[in-house]
Motif scaffolding. Structure first.
Motif, PDB file in Angstrom:
ATOM      1  N   VAL A  66       0.801  -1.264   0.002  1.00 57.19           N
ATOM      2  CA  VAL A  66       0.205  -0.193   0.038  1.00 57.19           C
ATOM      3  C   VAL A  66       0.945   1.186  -0.103  1.00 57.19           C
ATOM      4  O   VAL A  66       0.091   2.329  -0.038  1.00 57.19           O
ATOM      5  CB  VAL A  66      -0.978  -0.009   1.174  1.00 57.19           C
ATOM      6  CG1 VAL A  66      -1.943  -1.218   1.364  1.00 57.19           C
ATOM      7  CG2 VAL A  66      -0.333   0.217   2.291  1.00 57.19           C
ATOM      8  N   PHE A  70      -1.715   4.409   0.133  1.00 60.68           N
ATOM      9  CA  PHE A  70      -2.341   4.706   1.348  1.00 60.68           C
ATOM     10  C   PHE A  70      -1.710   5.870   2.262  1.00 60.68           C
ATOM     11  O   PHE A  70      -0.433   6.008   2.067  1.00 60.68           O
ATOM     12  CB  PHE A  70      -2.517   3.596   2.204  1.00 60.68           C
ATOM     13  CG  PHE A  70      -3.496   2.481   1.486  1.00 60.68           C
ATOM     14  CD1 PHE A  70      -3.945   2.727   0.398  1.00 60.68           C
ATOM     15  CD2 PHE A  70      -3.944   1.424   2.367  1.00 60.68           C
ATOM     16  CE1 PHE A  70      -5.003   1.979  -0.269  1.00 60.68           C
ATOM     17  CE2 PHE A  70      -4.792   0.521   1.710  1.00 60.68           C
ATOM     18  CZ  PHE A  70      -5.332   0.389   0.633  1.00 60.68           C
ATOM     19  N   MET A  85      -7.069   6.223   1.131  1.00 54.65           N
ATOM     20  CA  MET A  85      -6.889   5.063   0.100  1.00 54.65           C
ATOM     21  C   MET A  85      -6.966   5.413  -1.179  1.00 54.65           C
ATOM     22  O   MET A  85      -7.920   5.910  -1.606  1.00 54.65           O
ATOM     23  CB  MET A  85      -7.520   3.863   0.813  1.00 54.65           C
ATOM     24  CG  MET A  85      -7.301   3.536   2.153  1.00 54.65           C
ATOM     25  SD  MET A  85      -8.252   1.896   2.336  1.00 54.65           S
ATOM     26  CE  MET A  85      -9.953   2.288   1.856  1.00 54.65           C
ATOM     27  N   ASP A  92      -7.302  -4.701  -2.434  1.00 57.14           N
ATOM     28  CA  ASP A  92      -7.532  -4.293  -1.378  1.00 57.14           C
ATOM     29  C   ASP A  92      -8.931  -4.451  -0.701  1.00 57.14           C
ATOM     30  O   ASP A  92      -9.241  -3.549   0.529  1.00 57.14           O
ATOM     31  CB  ASP A  92      -7.481  -2.566  -1.711  1.00 57.14           C
ATOM     32  CG  ASP A  92      -6.056  -2.201  -2.007  1.00 57.14           C
ATOM     33  OD1 ASP A  92      -6.276  -1.248  -3.090  1.00 57.14           O
ATOM     34  OD2 ASP A  92      -4.995  -2.770  -1.297  1.00 57.14           O
TER      35      ASP A  92
END
Length: 128
Positions: A66, A70, A85, A92
């Motif tokens: 991520v 993120f 996000m 995800d």
């Protein structure tokens, strides 16, 4: 009563964005490290990101998958931790939880997932 309440999940198309919120009750979010975790159907729960307390000067933690997509942040006035996000992918898709232990001020202990305080989770589905 110490409690965490997540919100902000939903259905989003691949490439889209969501902002998850974790509202803390009974303690102040900048006093302890707080983490985000996720559990996909049929899989184990994994840590996603963590932010340390105000007394700990280390950068937020992100799992490799991520990083760059993120962003974790904290709002002391609202007493919330957020997970922004972006560029979401099908992988995800999961139920996302925030958690803490009212003990750890840095993220090293948070990433173990062996924590005392968990929210109820919010579901994120990434699908076209």
């Amino acid at each position: 009563q110490v409690q965490l309440v997540e919100s902000g999940g939903g259905l989003v198309q691949p490439g889209g964005s969501l902002r998850l919120s974790c509202a803390a009750h009974g303690f102040t979010v900048d006093d302890y490290a707080i983490g985000w975790f996720r559990q996909a159907p049929g899989k184990e729960r994994d840590w996603v990101s963590c932010i340390g307390s105000k007394s700990v000067y280390h950068s937020p933690y992100y799992r490799d998958s991520v990083k760059g997509r993120f962003t974790i942040s904290r709002d002391i006035v609202e007493n919330k931790v957020f997970l922004e996000m972006d560029n979401l992918k099908a992988e995800d898709t999961a139920k996302y939880y925030c958690a803490t232990d009212l003990y750890y001020t840095d993220c090293a202990g948070i990433t173990t997932g062996i924590l005392d305080v968990w929210g109820q989770g919010t579901l994120v589905t990434v699908s076209s």
